[in-house]
Design a protein around this motif. Structure first.
Motif, PDB file in Angstrom:
ATOM      1  N   GLU A 305       0.805  -1.222   0.000  1.00 28.05           N
ATOM      2  CA  GLU A 305       0.000   0.000   0.000  1.00 28.05           C
ATOM      3  C   GLU A 305       0.836   1.269   0.000  1.00 28.05           C
ATOM      4  O   GLU A 305       0.405   2.302  -0.507  1.00 28.05           O
ATOM      5  CB  GLU A 305      -0.936   0.005   1.223  1.00 28.05           C
ATOM      6  CG  GLU A 305      -2.013  -1.076   1.157  1.00 28.05           C
ATOM      7  CD  GLU A 305      -2.902  -1.074   2.395  1.00 28.05           C
ATOM      8  OE1 GLU A 305      -2.642  -0.261   3.303  1.00 28.05           O
ATOM      9  OE2 GLU A 305      -3.841  -1.892   2.437  1.00 28.05           O
ATOM     10  N   MET A 306       2.062   1.206   0.555  1.00 34.51           N
ATOM     11  CA  MET A 306       2.867   2.418   0.705  1.00 34.51           C
ATOM     12  C   MET A 306       4.283   2.263   0.169  1.00 34.51           C
ATOM     13  O   MET A 306       5.142   3.106   0.410  1.00 34.51           O
ATOM     14  CB  MET A 306       2.947   2.805   2.194  1.00 34.51           C
ATOM     15  CG  MET A 306       1.612   3.087   2.849  1.00 34.51           C
ATOM     16  SD  MET A 306       1.830   3.529   4.586  1.00 34.51           S
ATOM     17  CE  MET A 306       2.885   4.970   4.456  1.00 34.51           C
ATOM     18  N   GLY A 307       4.546   1.171  -0.559  1.00 39.52           N
ATOM     19  CA  GLY A 307       5.903   0.878  -1.005  1.00 39.52           C
ATOM     20  C   GLY A 307       6.559   1.991  -1.783  1.00 39.52           C
ATOM     21  O   GLY A 307       7.758   2.255  -1.626  1.00 39.52           O
ATOM     22  N   ASP A 308       5.773   2.696  -2.627  1.00 35.79           N
ATOM     23  CA  ASP A 308       6.355   3.762  -3.437  1.00 35.79           C
ATOM     24  C   ASP A 308       6.556   5.054  -2.640  1.00 35.79           C
ATOM     25  O   ASP A 308       7.147   6.011  -3.139  1.00 35.79           O
ATOM     26  CB  ASP A 308       5.492   4.032  -4.671  1.00 35.79           C
ATOM     27  CG  ASP A 308       4.058   4.413  -4.303  1.00 35.79           C
ATOM     28  OD1 ASP A 308       3.664   4.171  -3.146  1.00 35.79           O
ATOM     29  OD2 ASP A 308       3.349   4.939  -5.180  1.00 35.79           O
ATOM     30  N   LYS A 309       6.052   5.083  -1.404  1.00 33.95           N
ATOM     31  CA  LYS A 309       6.193   6.289  -0.579  1.00 33.95           C
ATOM     32  C   LYS A 309       7.247   6.103   0.510  1.00 33.95           C
ATOM     33  O   LYS A 309       7.618   7.060   1.183  1.00 33.95           O
ATOM     34  CB  LYS A 309       4.854   6.644   0.071  1.00 33.95           C
ATOM     35  CG  LYS A 309       3.726   6.910  -0.924  1.00 33.95           C
ATOM     36  CD  LYS A 309       2.424   7.213  -0.203  1.00 33.95           C
ATOM     37  CE  LYS A 309       1.279   7.419  -1.171  1.00 33.95           C
ATOM     38  NZ  LYS A 309       0.927   6.200  -1.914  1.00 33.95           N
ATOM     39  N   LEU A 310       7.712   4.865   0.683  1.00 34.49           N
ATOM     40  CA  LEU A 310       8.664   4.595   1.755  1.00 34.49           C
ATOM     41  C   LEU A 310      10.080   4.966   1.326  1.00 34.49           C
ATOM     42  O   LEU A 310      10.563   4.521   0.285  1.00 34.49           O
ATOM     43  CB  LEU A 310       8.612   3.108   2.137  1.00 34.49           C
ATOM     44  CG  LEU A 310       7.301   2.604   2.740  1.00 34.49           C
ATOM     45  CD1 LEU A 310       7.339   1.092   2.873  1.00 34.49           C
ATOM     46  CD2 LEU A 310       7.052   3.245   4.092  1.00 34.49           C
ATOM     47  N   ASP A 311      10.752   5.766   2.130  1.00 37.54           N
ATOM     48  CA  ASP A 311      12.142   6.120   1.860  1.00 37.54           C
ATOM     49  C   ASP A 311      13.019   4.885   2.096  1.00 37.54           C
ATOM     50  O   ASP A 311      12.903   4.223   3.130  1.00 37.54           O
ATOM     51  CB  ASP A 311      12.575   7.247   2.794  1.00 37.54           C
ATOM     52  CG  ASP A 311      14.034   7.585   2.615  1.00 37.54           C
ATOM     53  OD1 ASP A 311      14.851   7.121   3.440  1.00 37.54           O
ATOM     54  OD2 ASP A 311      14.352   8.292   1.642  1.00 37.54           O
ATOM     55  N   GLN A 380      12.740   7.815  -8.728  1.00 40.88           N
ATOM     56  CA  GLN A 380      13.836   7.819  -9.695  1.00 40.88           C
ATOM     57  C   GLN A 380      15.204   7.909  -9.015  1.00 40.88           C
ATOM     58  O   GLN A 380      16.230   7.675  -9.635  1.00 40.88           O
ATOM     59  CB  GLN A 380      13.661   8.983 -10.679  1.00 40.88           C
ATOM     60  CG  GLN A 380      12.375   8.933 -11.485  1.00 40.88           C
ATOM     61  CD  GLN A 380      12.161   7.611 -12.211  1.00 40.88           C
ATOM     62  OE1 GLN A 380      13.087   7.063 -12.811  1.00 40.88           O
ATOM     63  NE2 GLN A 380      10.938   7.093 -12.161  1.00 40.88           N
ATOM     64  N   THR A 381      15.199   8.256  -7.731  1.00 44.58           N
ATOM     65  CA  THR A 381      16.457   8.308  -6.986  1.00 44.58           C
ATOM     66  C   THR A 381      16.969   6.889  -6.752  1.00 44.58           C
ATOM     67  O   THR A 381      16.221   6.031  -6.277  1.00 44.58           O
ATOM     68  CB  THR A 381      16.250   8.997  -5.622  1.00 44.58           C
ATOM     69  OG1 THR A 381      15.697  10.291  -5.846  1.00 44.58           O
ATOM     70  CG2 THR A 381      17.565   9.103  -4.870  1.00 44.58           C
TER      71      THR A 381
END
Length: 726
Positions: A305-311, A380-381
């Motif tokens: 649910e949050m994988g793309d938002k996790l640093d 992209q980082t």
């Protein structure tokens, strides 16, 4: 006086009849139930109706639902009475469980004949409750306990029967038969299944060996299977996964309790820990130790649910803390419970592999999201350069890693992780000489300045190193400079591309990939060659060899096997080579005698005389559904062909009736077979597959021509199957 006596007798008769017409049976005894969510709290019988009070215990926030197809059934006559009313909810309404996880509702049915002593209750094709006793004075059947004691003694006798003495220090890799014996206390064939299945596989070679354990009517089951090394695995009875540890040549006994299956049904939102398993045999103590420790699993819901938002840095910090918490808990448990060193090693490896798999999954999901969301700067980082350092906490040379049930997931994630996958993007043409060497040979290297010369040499070297995110970023930064040089020497570059490049054969491409991976392992993951990496190599062999002609396969295998140092792995590699290139020409084979073959024959015999393309599928399997949809026009094109046909096999558990009927009609499928989950277990064992879709080709004589057909190649492969019979 006679009138008084007659009147008294009449009143007595009426008083005797009334209880039969208006009865309440509280917590009636039940012969058998296959669901754990509901408990029959009360049955109320009147002349007008039959009322069933159900106490529901389920997960807070999850819903329950009853339709008008709910019924009671006279036992043993089988006469059904459909529900006429419901209290506490509505028919067809999703009723969500409160925070307490408890609720009560009443189902109302027509009155039943007073002669009925027991009823069944349910919604589907078979009841969920059997033998609800309508006699208040009925007592539980005590003979069940006596039978259970007999069955337990029977299993103990089998497990503890004399056998050869085990070697003192056996090698880790040793191929031998392992035996499982067990009993489910409280089991009844009316449970809806008569088999368990073990998804045994050879993790070294990606081979699957599903094994069926037939459950006898008395609740006993057994299975024999070959393994290469000790493993922690499980036997599955529908959704119930029972864990156990076993070694080659050993026998493990399991005494299970049906009441735990019902408890697991109530707690189906989490991995259920079976605490009432009784382990038997020489490995019983180790099994009890392994089952006594509860692992806190990472939160996959957060990942999806949050994988793309996790640093990445925060995620690493969080997950390493959770991993270390588990390791600390293991240390405490080892001291409190006096766990053996072997149990501690196995449990520690399982913790490390579980967390490594989770971090690999994060990396994979993030890479996928980055490709789909190119505007997302955070995605992209590049990952931090030390992201994969979690692998350094694992001894990748340790054979005991393979014991863990998590190892198959880990090795799959490891072999396809982003750093090693860079090898798939290498150019499959190799210059015979570098561009700078070419310029020197034609005496035109003077065209380049010292800075340009240095840059061209750097570009040439990129062909032999991993393209890390850092190198890729540097390349993009210098891309304008690169293009300026290429423009300056365009004439020479065009000539070079024509003269200095040679094609590379398929087997050389594969070897280039592995040479590249060898470099990536050291330079990107900062790991030395190890057992896990060698296993990844052997796992690739079957797929790679099938792409080559034999003469090229011989060259490839000879070079490839030089990178395998473990003797057992080397032998497994040779065995796989022999399967792909057998000494005798591969022909169609007869199916072995057994229950699976009997089931399959009933399906295909009516179509004997045709080549059959058999599709094992399910409505709940996305790739299966997609494959069938993609083939719809092809099926229509060849409809009525006298030489071949399509056959579709699924089971009643993975293809619910309504979804199945709708999809079959929509896709206009013919030769369709929706068999029981037990029958499908036997077919999985017969054709050695776990995952679906799986495609099998049967020749006109009913022999197996190809037991792993690639349906996406159907049009290309079809002529071969029609013009030649093996």
């Amino acid at each position: 006086m006679k009138r008084v006596i007659a009147l008294s007798l009449a009143i007595l008769c009426i008083a005797t009849l009334l209880p039969a017409k208006n009865r309440k049976i509280t917590n009636p005894s039940v012969d058998f139930t296959k669901v754990g969510i509901y408990h029959i709290e009360q049955v109320q019988l009147t002349n007008k109706e039959t009322r069933l009070t159900l106490h529901c215990t389920f997960i807070p926030g999850w819903w329950i639902k009853f339709g008008r197809d709910a019924y009671i059934q006279a036992d043993p006559s089988g006469e059904k009475l459909l529900a006429t009313g419901i209290e506490g909810t509505e028919f067809g309404k999703e009723t969500y469980m409160p925070e307490s996880g408890d609720t009560t509702l009443v189902l109302i049915f027509p009155p039943i004949d007073k002669s009925v002593k027991k009823i069944n209750f349910g919604e589907g094709e078979t009841p969920d409750f059997f033998g609800i006793n309508l006699d208040k004075k009925a007592r539980p059947d005590n003979t069940k306990d006596l039978k259970s004691a007999q069955m337990i003694r029977k299993v103990k006798t089998e497990v503890e029967s004399p056998k050869k003495s085990p070697a003192e220090n056996p090698p880790f890799f040793r191929k031998d038969t392992a035996r499982l014996r067990g009993y489910i206390k409280g089991y009844d064939p009316r449970a809806g299944f008569t088999t368990g299945i073990l998804y045994i596989g050879n993790v070294l070679t990606r081979e699957d060996y599903p094994i069926v354990a037939q459950i006898d009517s008395d609740g006993c089951f057994k299975a024999d299977f070959e393994i290469n090394h000790p493993i922690c695995t499980y036997i599955t009875f529908r959704q119930n996964r029972i864990p156990f540890y076993i070694e080659p040549g050993e026998t493990v006994g399991l005494i299970l309790d049906w009441t735990e299956f019902l408890e697991a049904d109530r707690k189906r939102n989490m991995p259920f820990i079976y605490n009432r398993i009784e382990y038997l045999g020489s490995l019983a103590s180790l099994n009890r130790e392994l089952n006594s420790f509860t692992l806190k699993f990472p939160d996959y819901r957060q990942l999806y649910e949050m994988g793309d938002k996790l640093d990445p840095n925060e995620l690493l910090k969080q997950q390493i803390a959770l991993r270390d918490e588990n390791l600390s808990n293991l240390d405490l448990s080892a001291k409190e419970k006096s766990l053996s060193p072997k149990a501690v090693r196995i449990l520690k490896n399982n913790i490390l592999l579980t967390w490594a798999s989770y971090l690999f999954d994060y990396e994979s999901n993030r890479s996928y999201s980055a490709r789909a969301n190119k505007e997302n700067a955070a995605l992209q980082t590049p990952l931090p350069s030390d992201f994969y350092d979690f692998l350094h906490a694992i001894d990748l040379q340790d054979e005991e890693l393979l014991i863990s049930p998590e190892f198959s997931t880990f090795i799959n994630r490891f072999e396809y992780c982003t750093p090693l996958s860079q090898s798939f993007y290498k150019r499959y043409v190799t210059p015979s000489i570098s561009f700078y060497q070419y310029l020197k040979n034609i005496k035109e290297d003077h065209l380049l300045t010292p800075e340009e010369t240095k840059h061209i040499i750097w570009l040439d070297e990129l062909r032999f190193v991993e393209i890390t995110p850092e190198i890729e970023a540097e390349y993009k930064k210098k891309e304008d400079f690169t293009q300026a040089i290429y423009k300056k020497v365009k004439t020479q570059l065009d000539s070079y591309r024509k003269e200095g490049i040679k094609d590379v054969s398929e087997h050389e491409k594969e070897l280039i990939q592995w040479r590249t991976k060898d470099s990536l392992l050291v330079n990107s993951l900062h790991l030395e060659p190890n057992l896990v990496y060698e296993i990844a190599k052997v796992r690739s062999l079957n797929y790679s060899l099938k792409k080559f002609k034999k003469e090229y396969a011989d060259i490839y295998f000879s070079t490839f096997s030089e990178g395998i140092t473990n003797p057992f792995l080397k032998n497994e590699a040779r065995r796989i080579y022999g399967l792909v290139f057998p000494s005798d020409e591969k022909t169609a084979y007869e199916l072995p005698e057994g229950e699976g073959t009997n089931i399959f024959r009933k399906i295909i015999d009516p179509l004997k005389g045709k080549v059959l393309f058999v599709d094992f599928w399910a409505t709940t399997c996305g790739p299966c559904v997609g494959g069938i949809k993609n083939m719809k026009d092809t099926r229509a094109k060849y409809a009525g062909n006298p030489d071949f046909d399509f056959v579709f096999i699924t089971d009643d558990r993975t293809s619910p009736r309504n979804d199945y009927d709708k999809f079959v009609a929509e896709q206009e499928l013919k030769n369709i077979h929706r068999i029981s989950a037990d029958e499908m277990n036997y077919l999985r064992q017969l054709f050695k597959f776990n995952g679906i879709p799986r495609y099998i080709v049967i020749n006109k004589e009913g022999k197996v021509w190809n037991d792993d057909f690639q349906m996406h190649n159907f049009e290309f492969e079809l002529p071969k199957y029609l013009t030649k019979q093996p």
